[in-house]
Design a protein around this motif. Sequence first.
Motif, PDB file in Angstrom:
ATOM      1  N   ARG A  87       0.822  -1.210   0.000  1.00  0.00           N
ATOM      2  CA  ARG A  87       0.000   0.000   0.000  1.00  0.00           C
ATOM      3  C   ARG A  87       0.862   1.269   0.000  1.00  0.00           C
ATOM      4  NH1 ARG A  87      -5.111   1.142   0.364  1.00  0.00           N
ATOM      5  NH2 ARG A  87      -5.840   2.975   1.457  1.00  0.00           N
ATOM      6  N   GLU A  91       0.785   4.283  -2.827  1.00  0.00           N
ATOM      7  CA  GLU A  91       0.587   5.702  -2.500  1.00  0.00           C
ATOM      8  C   GLU A  91       1.760   6.542  -2.995  1.00  0.00           C
ATOM      9  OE1 GLU A  91      -0.178   6.281   1.634  1.00  0.00           O
ATOM     10  OE2 GLU A  91      -2.032   5.101   1.588  1.00  0.00           O
ATOM     11  N   LYS A  92       2.961   6.036  -2.818  1.00  0.00           N
ATOM     12  CA  LYS A  92       4.151   6.768  -3.262  1.00  0.00           C
ATOM     13  C   LYS A  92       4.107   7.001  -4.772  1.00  0.00           C
ATOM     14  CE  LYS A  92       9.112   6.389  -3.562  1.00  0.00           C
ATOM     15  NZ  LYS A  92      10.164   5.459  -3.765  1.00  0.00           N
ATOM     16  N   ARG A  95       1.486   9.599  -5.700  1.00  0.00           N
ATOM     17  CA  ARG A  95       1.912  10.966  -5.379  1.00  0.00           C
ATOM     18  C   ARG A  95       2.981  11.457  -6.365  1.00  0.00           C
ATOM     19  NH1 ARG A  95       1.354  11.787   0.904  1.00  0.00           N
ATOM     20  NH2 ARG A  95      -0.202  10.197   1.246  1.00  0.00           N
ATOM     21  N   LEU A 100      -1.296  12.995  -7.008  1.00  0.00           N
ATOM     22  CA  LEU A 100      -2.489  12.842  -6.187  1.00  0.00           C
ATOM     23  C   LEU A 100      -2.179  13.113  -4.716  1.00  0.00           C
ATOM     24  CD1 LEU A 100      -3.975   9.592  -7.772  1.00  0.00           C
ATOM     25  CD2 LEU A 100      -4.588  11.950  -8.268  1.00  0.00           C
ATOM     26  N   VAL A 101      -3.222  13.487  -3.968  1.00  0.00           N
ATOM     27  CA  VAL A 101      -3.077  13.732  -2.528  1.00  0.00           C
ATOM     28  C   VAL A 101      -4.231  13.057  -1.799  1.00  0.00           C
ATOM     29  CG1 VAL A 101      -1.861  15.909  -2.790  1.00  0.00           C
ATOM     30  CG2 VAL A 101      -4.338  15.906  -2.702  1.00  0.00           C
ATOM     31  N   LYS A 102      -4.024  12.828  -0.504  1.00  0.00           N
ATOM     32  CA  LYS A 102      -5.098  12.286   0.330  1.00  0.00           C
ATOM     33  C   LYS A 102      -6.034  13.420   0.736  1.00  0.00           C
ATOM     34  CE  LYS A 102      -2.765   8.460   2.617  1.00  0.00           C
ATOM     35  NZ  LYS A 102      -2.306   7.954   3.897  1.00  0.00           N
ATOM     36  N   GLU A 103      -7.194  13.040   1.261  1.00  0.00           N
ATOM     37  CA  GLU A 103      -8.128  14.054   1.747  1.00  0.00           C
ATOM     38  C   GLU A 103      -7.515  14.753   2.953  1.00  0.00           C
ATOM     39  OE1 GLU A 103     -12.271  13.271   2.453  1.00  0.00           O
ATOM     40  OE2 GLU A 103     -12.205  11.727   0.901  1.00  0.00           O
ATOM     41  N   GLU A 105      -4.944  16.634   2.981  1.00  0.00           N
ATOM     42  CA  GLU A 105      -3.524  16.906   2.787  1.00  0.00           C
ATOM     43  C   GLU A 105      -3.354  18.170   1.965  1.00  0.00           C
ATOM     44  OE1 GLU A 105      -0.460  13.155   2.579  1.00  0.00           O
ATOM     45  OE2 GLU A 105      -1.458  13.775   0.775  1.00  0.00           O
TER      46      GLU A 105
END
Length: 138
Positions: A87, A91-92, A95, A100-103, A105
Amino acid sequence: MQYLKEKKFSQDFSDKLKRYIGVDFVLLFFTFLFFLYFVYLLFFGEKNIFRLIQKEKYRANLQSQITELKRENRILQERIRYLKNDRFFIEKKAREDLGLVKEGEEIYIIVDRESKKPKKEQRWIDKVIQKYQEFRLR
């Protein structure tokens, strides 16, 4: 009489010598022809030594390419495994490659205006900065 004996002896000797030389000459001639044929096959025949050397170099080149491709295949298989299971790695990649970014962030972009970098290759962050500047100008 003595003369006749010597003449007969010399004729017999010369006949024997001619036969002896003739047999050796024929054998030597055919040996020489065989040698020339062998040399012709070795250097100019369909499967000559130069083609053999060339094919051996080509084979060694292909072997090295196979080894390199196997190594690259192992690396790609490991990367696929990471992309399927890890995971953090997913994500890396999201990004870095997609921006992309998380909510919740926030992204802070620090622009160093004094450093002059060549603009040959445009990174994803450069695209984000450009879109941000376009958005800000509207």
